[in-house]
Design a protein around this motif. Sequence first.
Motif, mmCIF file in Angstrom:
data_model
loop_
_atom_site.group_PDB
_atom_site.id
_atom_site.type_symbol
_atom_site.label_atom_id
_atom_site.label_comp_id
_atom_site.label_asym_id
_atom_site.label_seq_id
_atom_site.Cartn_x
_atom_site.Cartn_y
_atom_site.Cartn_z
ATOM 1 N N VAL A 690 0.878 -1.196 0.066
ATOM 2 C CA VAL A 690 -0.056 0.080 -0.108
ATOM 3 C C VAL A 690 0.689 1.393 0.005
ATOM 4 C CG1 VAL A 690 -1.774 -1.172 1.247
ATOM 5 C CG2 VAL A 690 -0.314 0.055 2.287
ATOM 6 N N GLY A 691 0.191 2.271 -0.590
ATOM 7 C CA GLY A 691 1.104 3.599 -0.607
ATOM 8 C C GLY A 691 0.675 4.540 0.450
ATOM 9 N N HIS A 692 -0.272 4.319 1.207
ATOM 10 C CA HIS A 692 -0.566 5.444 2.421
ATOM 11 C C HIS A 692 -1.587 4.506 3.080
ATOM 12 C CE1 HIS A 692 -5.030 5.812 1.528
ATOM 13 N NE2 HIS A 692 -4.811 6.000 0.373
ATOM 14 N N PHE A 693 -1.663 4.870 4.370
ATOM 15 C CA PHE A 693 -2.612 4.241 5.578
ATOM 16 C C PHE A 693 -3.803 4.824 5.631
ATOM 17 C CE2 PHE A 693 1.756 2.646 8.198
ATOM 18 C CZ PHE A 693 1.706 1.684 7.602
ATOM 19 N N SER A 694 -4.735 3.574 5.988
ATOM 20 C CA SER A 694 -5.965 3.854 6.258
ATOM 21 C C SER A 694 -6.341 2.579 6.921
ATOM 22 C CB SER A 694 -6.735 4.183 5.002
ATOM 23 O OG SER A 694 -8.013 4.460 5.417
ATOM 24 N N ILE A 695 -7.796 2.254 6.663
ATOM 25 C CA ILE A 695 -8.326 1.171 7.306
ATOM 26 C C ILE A 695 -8.208 -0.376 6.052
ATOM 27 C CG2 ILE A 695 -10.351 -0.201 8.294
ATOM 28 C CD1 ILE A 695 -11.288 2.475 8.978
ATOM 29 N N VAL A 720 -16.080 6.408 -10.273
ATOM 30 C CA VAL A 720 -14.965 6.812 -9.854
ATOM 31 C C VAL A 720 -14.727 8.223 -10.236
ATOM 32 C CG1 VAL A 720 -12.491 6.343 -9.600
ATOM 33 C CG2 VAL A 720 -14.302 4.612 -9.755
ATOM 34 N N GLU A 721 -14.163 9.183 -9.390
ATOM 35 C CA GLU A 721 -13.901 10.518 -9.971
ATOM 36 C C GLU A 721 -12.698 10.371 -10.419
ATOM 37 O OE1 GLU A 721 -13.977 13.187 -6.592
ATOM 38 O OE2 GLU A 721 -16.025 12.931 -6.107
ATOM 39 N N ASN A 722 -12.515 11.107 -11.648
ATOM 40 C CA ASN A 722 -11.265 11.031 -12.519
ATOM 41 C C ASN A 722 -10.332 12.030 -12.101
ATOM 42 O OD1 ASN A 722 -12.027 9.273 -14.362
ATOM 43 N ND2 ASN A 722 -13.184 10.769 -15.296
ATOM 44 N N GLU A 723 -8.927 11.956 -11.678
ATOM 45 C CA GLU A 723 -8.049 12.718 -11.071
ATOM 46 C C GLU A 723 -6.830 12.786 -12.301
ATOM 47 O OE1 GLU A 723 -8.270 11.428 -6.625
ATOM 48 O OE2 GLU A 723 -6.405 11.156 -7.693
ATOM 49 N N SER A 724 -6.344 14.107 -12.016
ATOM 50 C CA SER A 724 -5.385 14.363 -13.245
ATOM 51 C C SER A 724 -3.901 13.560 -13.083
ATOM 52 C CB SER A 724 -4.791 15.783 -13.241
ATOM 53 O OG SER A 724 -4.412 16.194 -11.754
ATOM 54 N N GLU A 725 -3.698 13.119 -11.906
ATOM 55 C CA GLU A 725 -2.534 12.494 -11.427
ATOM 56 C C GLU A 725 -2.821 11.328 -10.632
ATOM 57 O OE1 GLU A 725 0.744 15.982 -11.736
ATOM 58 O OE2 GLU A 725 0.811 14.626 -9.829
ATOM 59 N N PRO A 726 -2.360 9.893 -11.062
ATOM 60 C CA PRO A 726 -2.544 8.772 -10.095
ATOM 61 C C PRO A 726 -1.932 8.844 -8.724
ATOM 62 C CG PRO A 726 -1.047 8.254 -11.671
ATOM 63 C CD PRO A 726 -1.254 9.802 -12.053
ATOM 64 N N THR A 727 -2.601 8.525 -7.759
ATOM 65 C CA THR A 727 -2.335 8.448 -6.234
ATOM 66 C C THR A 727 -1.384 7.284 -6.231
ATOM 67 O OG1 THR A 727 -4.102 7.282 -5.413
ATOM 68 C CG2 THR A 727 -4.302 9.612 -5.581
ATOM 69 N N ASN A 728 -0.850 7.209 -4.992
ATOM 70 C CA ASN A 728 0.252 6.078 -4.674
ATOM 71 C C ASN A 728 -0.736 4.839 -4.627
ATOM 72 O OD1 ASN A 728 2.541 6.839 -4.261
ATOM 73 N ND2 ASN A 728 2.242 7.523 -2.327
ATOM 74 N N GLU A 729 -2.264 4.815 -4.268
ATOM 75 C CA GLU A 729 -2.992 3.747 -4.015
ATOM 76 C C GLU A 729 -3.207 3.341 -5.153
ATOM 77 O OE1 GLU A 729 -3.617 2.075 -1.690
ATOM 78 O OE2 GLU A 729 -3.043 2.974 0.266
#
Length: 780
Positions: A690-695, A720-729
Amino acid sequence: MLKQLKLSVLSFLLVFSVLAGTLHPTASAQEANVKKETITIVGEEDVLLEKQSFEKMEGKTAYDVLVNAIGKENVETESTSAGEMIVGINGVKPSDDESFYWAFYVNGISSPVGAQSYTLQDGDSISFQYIDYMEPSENVVNLKVMNGDEETEYYPSSFFDEPTAFDLVKLLVGAENLEVTYYGNDVFVNAINGVAMEGNSYWAFYINDEAAEVGLNGYKLQNGDKITVKYETWEAEIPEESTELEENQSTPKIDKNTFDRALTLANKYILSNDVAEWQAVALKQAGETLPYSYYKGLRAQVSDAEGVFSNITDYEKLTLGILAAGKDPRDFEGYNLIESIYNGNVTKQGLNGVAYALIALDSADFDVPSSAKWTRENLIDELLEKQNDDDGGWSWMSKSSPSDADSTGMVLTALAPYNDQEEVAKAITAGVRYLTEQYQSSKINNSSTAATVIIALSALGIDSASIDFTKDEMNIVDYLLTFQNKDGGFDWQGGETSDVFSSYIGYQGIVAYQLFLDGKGSLFKLPLPSQKVEAGTFTVTGVSQLFKGENNVYVVSEEANTFVLSKEVLESLPNESQLVLSNGNVRASVPVALLQAHVSSDITFSFGEVSSSLKDKLAAKSDLIDFTMTSNGQEINDFGNYLVTLSFDLGSYNGNWDSLQIYHVDENGQKLQEMPTTVNKDTKEVSAAVGHFSIYGVFEKVIDEVKVPNQEEDLVVNPVENESEPTNEEQASDTVQSDTLTGHSLPNTATSLFNLLAVGGILILIGASSILLMKRRHTS
């Protein structure tokens, strides 16, 4: 015409919906390996390029990396007699009346060659800094390499950001001219410019003309340091004779450099082979991190035997080995080994069982009830009764057998804590006299016996280098070292092949003597772990609370819900290593580089509990864990290029393993993100990076039927909402969805198909309605 166009569009949308739903997206998870190589560009006042990782390009130069990072058009060079010189970066360059230039640093040290001439090495951090050469450097260090009459003194080097002495030697001497051995977190030189360590000769390391107490990689450079690497030969100094030596007075015959080198080589040998209980005791006392494989084997050994062993010495050595691992032998895998000792048949194996019973009970000052079959008093009396009256020594089997130095040394080690008792003190004095006579008459003729004697003398507080244990200008410590081979191990009675038994006894001997020099008492004094898990929190304050696994993995020795990782421990670990923490059911493997990037203070890692309402809402097959990391009260949410691997233990799971998937859930249970999951049926673990912490938790992917949900159904699908850049997740997952689980969960492929079929169905209904309406209008 209009009708045909509408029908064509609707048909296209329907076909697209169905076909698109069958396309399976490819996972784009990042690899969880840590990239060590970095580049930084610092201008006069501004940072032109923040520290940035790069893939090491085989055979490429620092100039290649610079061009690759900012573009060739942004690097300006000039030809000089020494080759091409970088004069401008990103348009920053000196005018004719300025004394600025672009300095090139490797691992924080000014390079003796230009960027185009420097070939990258593993782990290099390079930096370009725009500085004024008229301003004196804040930090300067000197290096000298000496081999007999040959001396090379290098031009003084400026540096920044705490590089090590090894960084300096590797840069100035040249990595291609070095042969080194990595040992734990440190490194030792085997050869420089083809001159190799052999026989009694080695490369010594000095700091400001004083012998270093650490290896090259363990010393951070200070301003004004003079670093010297010198080829030397082990030769014990022979002191001048004195007529005023008192009994047991130490003679200055132990060469510290020689002894330290011997201990270092022995450490290396022991760690390069299988580690069992006796080796673990010495490693622990030497301050080394035990292999995780040793701890796993220890647990298996006790649990497989169900805590029952045929020999009393098994309980005794396991007690010491468990203490070395930082655990309590009174409750290890559910068994009390201490009770098995004081209520066991300690005489079954002669004095060996008796002596080590006392050693084991005293190792952590365990309580022994007065009702025990063998109290301390009983054990002491048994040892005293078996002492031979004629020479003061002991024999392994019976009082009538001839004394031997091994048994005598073992018994003296056991009796050492009781030297304040009159009868014991008399027995110890006689026993030491016997050992002195044995050494002086050359009857101690092998490494194992010499080591056993040193262990006993060190426990008694007697210097093994004293005049009583010196013969022909060689004390018993130097004698022991004559059996050490080039690989760091020991042979029994001479030769060049090390064997396991002689090596671990020899290693125990030199570690025991080091403890004596440091005033730390007996080799077998191994107190219970002082750090307890209190209120679910374990504080990691030293490397002794870690186990060393394979591939540079360090495992925290305790299980807890919250871990406080001290700044000092994190800074001492290799940058490229991983730190593994566990709460008993879930493990997290965290890149040390990620922790070090946030280590301005201690770091707190938590396996957080979720609310009972969320547990009830989501039918997970594992624990639901709210993972967090904080430093200085601030959550660490940005993992940068690093990934943390989470592994869930599903030992009790009996379903379809192929259906298991790790999901990320928000605190309301309304969104679910599928992670690329690895299932290991053999270990019964389910893992994801995983690229960030959560549940996070493990769920079953179940597809009962495909249908359009309505408001009364449990499953709600959101786009899903489109984002300009992908996140770590997103980099670490196949697709992203937002679902609410109520006992059944859909995989990403099914959800995509479900969404698209629903859209297609709606479009068909719209199309059919339009056609009907048009027909009605046409007929009317």
